[in-house]
Write a protein that holds these residues in place. Sequence first.
Motif, mmCIF file in Angstrom:
data_model
loop_
_atom_site.group_PDB
_atom_site.id
_atom_site.type_symbol
_atom_site.label_atom_id
_atom_site.label_comp_id
_atom_site.label_asym_id
_atom_site.label_seq_id
_atom_site.Cartn_x
_atom_site.Cartn_y
_atom_site.Cartn_z
ATOM 1 N N VAL A 70 -3.189 -35.184 54.554
ATOM 2 C CA VAL A 70 -4.186 -35.757 55.471
ATOM 3 C C VAL A 70 -5.029 -36.726 54.665
ATOM 4 C CG1 VAL A 70 -6.148 -35.241 56.985
ATOM 5 C CG2 VAL A 70 -4.231 -33.632 56.831
ATOM 6 N N ALA A 71 -5.014 -37.991 55.049
ATOM 7 C CA ALA A 71 -5.722 -39.009 54.264
ATOM 8 C C ALA A 71 -6.705 -39.767 55.133
ATOM 9 C CB ALA A 71 -4.714 -39.976 53.633
ATOM 10 N N ASN A 72 -7.980 -39.668 54.779
ATOM 11 C CA ASN A 72 -9.060 -40.426 55.450
ATOM 12 C C ASN A 72 -9.022 -40.246 56.968
ATOM 13 O OD1 ASN A 72 -7.856 -42.568 53.074
ATOM 14 N ND2 ASN A 72 -9.942 -41.771 52.877
ATOM 15 N N LEU A 73 -8.814 -39.020 57.398
ATOM 16 C CA LEU A 73 -8.687 -38.729 58.829
ATOM 17 C C LEU A 73 -9.986 -39.019 59.585
ATOM 18 C CD1 LEU A 73 -7.031 -37.335 61.196
ATOM 19 C CD2 LEU A 73 -8.205 -35.236 60.524
ATOM 20 N N ALA A 74 -9.854 -39.746 60.674
ATOM 21 C CA ALA A 74 -10.962 -39.922 61.618
ATOM 22 C C ALA A 74 -10.436 -39.492 62.980
ATOM 23 C CB ALA A 74 -11.413 -41.373 61.658
ATOM 24 N N THR A 75 -11.155 -38.583 63.626
ATOM 25 C CA THR A 75 -10.692 -38.073 64.920
ATOM 26 C C THR A 75 -11.879 -37.545 65.729
ATOM 27 O OG1 THR A 75 -9.174 -36.514 66.004
ATOM 28 C CG2 THR A 75 -10.203 -35.771 63.971
ATOM 29 N N GLY A 76 -11.617 -37.147 66.942
ATOM 30 C CA GLY A 76 -12.692 -36.631 67.791
ATOM 31 C C GLY A 76 -12.151 -36.245 69.142
ATOM 32 N N TYR A 77 -13.005 -36.306 70.131
ATOM 33 C CA TYR A 77 -12.633 -35.917 71.496
ATOM 34 C C TYR A 77 -12.726 -37.162 72.380
ATOM 35 C CZ TYR A 77 -13.119 -31.297 69.555
ATOM 36 O OH TYR A 77 -12.963 -30.184 68.754
ATOM 37 N N GLY A 78 -11.587 -37.696 72.802
ATOM 38 C CA GLY A 78 -11.603 -38.966 73.515
ATOM 39 C C GLY A 78 -12.158 -40.049 72.601
ATOM 40 N N ASP A 79 -13.158 -40.766 73.077
ATOM 41 C CA ASP A 79 -13.763 -41.818 72.247
ATOM 42 C C ASP A 79 -14.856 -41.280 71.333
ATOM 43 O OD1 ASP A 79 -12.139 -43.725 73.380
ATOM 44 O OD2 ASP A 79 -13.550 -44.196 74.998
ATOM 45 N N LEU A 80 -15.246 -40.024 71.583
ATOM 46 C CA LEU A 80 -16.335 -39.443 70.796
ATOM 47 C C LEU A 80 -15.806 -38.995 69.439
ATOM 48 C CD1 LEU A 80 -19.348 -38.481 70.923
ATOM 49 C CD2 LEU A 80 -18.433 -36.253 71.602
ATOM 50 N N ARG A 81 -16.365 -39.565 68.359
ATOM 51 C CA ARG A 81 -15.849 -39.232 67.028
ATOM 52 C C ARG A 81 -16.610 -38.061 66.429
ATOM 53 N NH1 ARG A 81 -14.086 -43.854 62.880
ATOM 54 N NH2 ARG A 81 -12.766 -44.246 64.676
ATOM 55 N N ALA A 82 -15.859 -37.093 65.918
ATOM 56 C CA ALA A 82 -16.478 -35.910 65.307
ATOM 57 C C ALA A 82 -16.123 -35.794 63.827
ATOM 58 C CB ALA A 82 -16.022 -34.648 66.043
ATOM 59 N N VAL A 83 -15.017 -36.416 63.443
ATOM 60 C CA VAL A 83 -14.580 -36.389 62.044
ATOM 61 C C VAL A 83 -14.430 -37.825 61.569
ATOM 62 C CG1 VAL A 83 -12.619 -35.824 60.540
ATOM 63 C CG2 VAL A 83 -13.440 -34.132 62.200
ATOM 64 N N TRP A 84 -15.046 -38.145 60.425
ATOM 65 C CA TRP A 84 -15.102 -39.539 59.974
ATOM 66 C C TRP A 84 -14.172 -39.822 58.800
ATOM 67 C CZ3 TRP A 84 -18.088 -42.694 62.957
ATOM 68 C CH2 TRP A 84 -18.948 -42.051 63.862
ATOM 69 N N ASP A 85 -14.110 -38.879 57.874
ATOM 70 C CA ASP A 85 -13.318 -39.169 56.674
ATOM 71 C C ASP A 85 -12.953 -37.857 55.986
ATOM 72 O OD1 ASP A 85 -12.106 -40.245 54.505
ATOM 73 O OD2 ASP A 85 -13.919 -41.086 53.601
ATOM 74 N N VAL A 86 -11.822 -37.310 56.369
ATOM 75 C CA VAL A 86 -11.386 -36.035 55.791
ATOM 76 C C VAL A 86 -10.000 -36.205 55.172
ATOM 77 C CG1 VAL A 86 -10.613 -33.679 56.345
ATOM 78 C CG2 VAL A 86 -12.766 -34.530 57.267
ATOM 79 N N SER A 87 -9.891 -35.754 53.934
ATOM 80 C CA SER A 87 -8.596 -35.798 53.240
ATOM 81 C C SER A 87 -8.333 -34.439 52.586
ATOM 82 C CB SER A 87 -8.609 -36.877 52.148
ATOM 83 O OG SER A 87 -8.893 -38.144 52.695
ATOM 84 N N PHE A 88 -7.126 -33.969 52.699
ATOM 85 C CA PHE A 88 -6.703 -32.754 51.979
ATOM 86 C C PHE A 88 -5.186 -32.659 52.057
ATOM 87 C CE2 PHE A 88 -7.182 -31.371 56.351
ATOM 88 C CZ PHE A 88 -6.107 -30.525 56.553
ATOM 89 N N GLU A 89 -4.648 -31.736 51.286
ATOM 90 C CA GLU A 89 -3.190 -31.531 51.317
ATOM 91 C C GLU A 89 -2.888 -30.045 51.476
ATOM 92 O OE1 GLU A 89 -1.787 -33.314 47.695
ATOM 93 O OE2 GLU A 89 -1.463 -35.258 48.692
ATOM 94 N N ALA A 90 -1.707 -29.765 51.986
ATOM 95 C CA ALA A 90 -1.245 -28.367 52.076
ATOM 96 C C ALA A 90 0.124 -28.292 51.421
ATOM 97 C CB ALA A 90 -1.158 -27.933 53.532
ATOM 98 N N ARG A 91 0.262 -27.296 50.528
ATOM 99 C CA ARG A 91 1.516 -27.161 49.779
ATOM 100 C C ARG A 91 2.186 -25.829 50.082
ATOM 101 N NH1 ARG A 91 -1.758 -30.193 46.572
ATOM 102 N NH2 ARG A 91 -0.734 -31.974 45.584
ATOM 103 N N PRO A 92 3.517 -25.786 50.021
ATOM 104 C CA PRO A 92 4.229 -24.521 50.251
ATOM 105 C C PRO A 92 3.768 -23.450 49.263
ATOM 106 C CG PRO A 92 5.762 -26.366 50.226
ATOM 107 C CD PRO A 92 4.448 -26.915 49.780
ATOM 108 N N GLY A 93 3.558 -22.234 49.782
ATOM 109 C CA GLY A 93 3.153 -21.125 48.918
ATOM 110 C C GLY A 93 1.701 -21.187 48.490
ATOM 111 N N GLN A 94 0.930 -22.047 49.138
ATOM 112 C CA GLN A 94 -0.491 -22.151 48.787
ATOM 113 C C GLN A 94 -1.356 -22.096 50.048
ATOM 114 O OE1 GLN A 94 -1.622 -25.376 46.233
ATOM 115 N NE2 GLN A 94 -0.029 -24.920 44.715
#
Lengths: 285, 239
Positions: B8-32
Motif C-alpha cells: 500500500v503506497a501513499n493511499l488516499a481514500t474515503g467514503y464517496g467524495d469525502l476523504r478520510a485517509v490522506w497518505d498511508v503506506s505499509f506492506e504485508a508479508r507472508p508469515g508476518q
Amino acid sequence: MTLIYAGLSLGAVYALVAIGYNIVFVASRSFNFAQAQLMMIGAFVAYAGHVTFGLPAVAVIVLAMVVVMVIAAIEERIAVRPVADHQTQLITTLGFGTVLTGLAQLIWGTQPLEVPFIGSKEAITLAGGRVYTFEIGLIVMAVVLVVGIHLYTRRRLNGLAVVAMSQDAEAAVLRGVNVRMLAFSAFAVTGLLAGLMGFFIGPKTFAVATLGSALALKGFVALAIGGFGSFYGGLAGGFTVGLVEEHAARYLGSEFSNLSVFAILLLVLMIRPTGLFGKVQERMV
Amino acid sequence: MSDALLSVANLATGYGDLRAVWDVSFEARPGQVTALLGRNGSGKTTTLRAVAGLNPLHGGELVYDGRPLAQISAHARVKLGISYVQEGKRVFREQTVQENLLLGGYSLGLRRRALEGELARIHELFPILRDKRDSPAGSLSGGQQQMVAIGQALMARPRLLMLDEPSGGLAPSVVAEVMARVAELKASGLAIVLVEQAVEAAVEIADHVTVIDVGKVVVSSPVAEIDDLERIKDACMGR
C-alpha cells in the motif's frame, strides 16, 4: 368444498404474486411494484401464443417465460440499478408497471381476453366439491414453487448467498458474492416465473390490462399477512386472502369481500406486526 | 525486489467524495503480522475497506501479488485471496454456523459437498464451531461469533487476511484465545493485517507496526526495533 377450492385457487394467484415480490425483496430488500404487471404481460403472451400464433402449450410456456424474463431484465437495468435507494425504486418500479399496463392496452386493447388452458375445460368433482383442473394447477404450482424456493435457499450455495445478501449485502460481497449479478438474476428469475404464472393464471383471471393493478394490491396484502421475506408466509397469506374473499362474497355479499380482506389484514398486523411468518430484523450497531 | 504480498503506497481514500485517509503506506508479508494502530477515527478501518475494495481509491497505489488492485471489484478480490474480517462480528445472524462457513467458501466456486470437506480445517482451528454447526450464528456469544467470522474468511483459502479489531467487545480470556489463533495463522504462512485498539496485544504478535493518525502514518517500525512501547501508545493517542 367448492367454495374452498375457489378460495384456494384465487389465493394461489395472490400467493404467486407475493412469491414474486418476495424473491426480489429477499435478494435486494426492495420491492418490485411491477411484479403483478409482469404476470399480466405473461397472461397476454400466453394468449398470443395460444390464440394468435396457435403454438403448442410447451412453446407457449417457453415464449411467455422468455418474453417476461427479458422485460424484467430491462426493468432491472433502467428502473432499478440506476436508482440508488430503495424508496425511490418503489416509485420507478411502479412507473415501469404503469408503462407495461399502457403498452398492454395499446397492443391488446381493454377487453378481457380468454386464455385457454391445456387441461380439461370441465369442472371435476373432488372430495365433494367442484373444481377446474387449471385451479388445481394453480394451487399445486404455488405450493411446489414455495417448497422449491425453500429447498434452494437452504441447500444450494447460491440460495444461501441470496439469503445472506438480504441480511448484509456488504458482508456478502466480502465472501466473494457478486451481489449485483445475483440481484439482477433474482429479477430475471421473477420475470421467468411471472411468465410461467401468467400462463397458469390467464385461464382464471383472463388477460386484461387492469389485471396488474388488481393483483398487485391483493398480492401485497397476502405478503403483509404472511410476513415480508417469508415464502411460506406469502403462500399462507395468499390462501388466507383468497379464502376470506370468496367466503365474504358468498355469505356477506360481494361488496364485503375487499372489506373483509382488509379487516383480516388489520387483525393479523395488530396481533403480529411482522405478519404470520415474518421475523423481526436484528441489526448490530 | 520486495517480498511483500500487499503493498500500500501513499493511499488516499474515503467514503464517496469525502476523504478520510490522506497518505498511508505499509506492506504485508507472508508469515508476518502487520499491525495498524491508532485512535478511533484515525483511518484504520477505512484503509482496510479500501484494500478490500469497499471504498474508492482517491490516490496512491494498491498492489497485491504484483497486480494493481484499483480496477478489481471487491468480490473478485476475495477470489484473488484477500479476506477481510470486518469489525463488529459481521456474521449472517439468521443462518446457521455451518451455512455461514459454507458461504465463506463461496468464492472457491466449489459444489456444496466439496465445500463441506473444507469445514474440517476450520473445525480444527475452532472446535466449538463443530458443536454449534446447526445453531443460528446470531445466537452465539460474541467470542464464538468472532470465530465464525474468522472461520468464514479462512474458508476462502486466503493468502492475505485482514482482521479489523478482532478483540472488540470480547472478554479478556476470549481475546487471548482469538489472538492465539491469529498467531497460529501467522505461523501457517498467512500474511495478516491486524487493526487493533489493544496496543499491547497487537504488538505481542505483530512483526511490523504502523500507527495512523488523522489519515496519515505517524509511526512505521518493525516490532524488533521498538524499544519504547510508550512511544507507540502515545502515538496511538495522537500525542
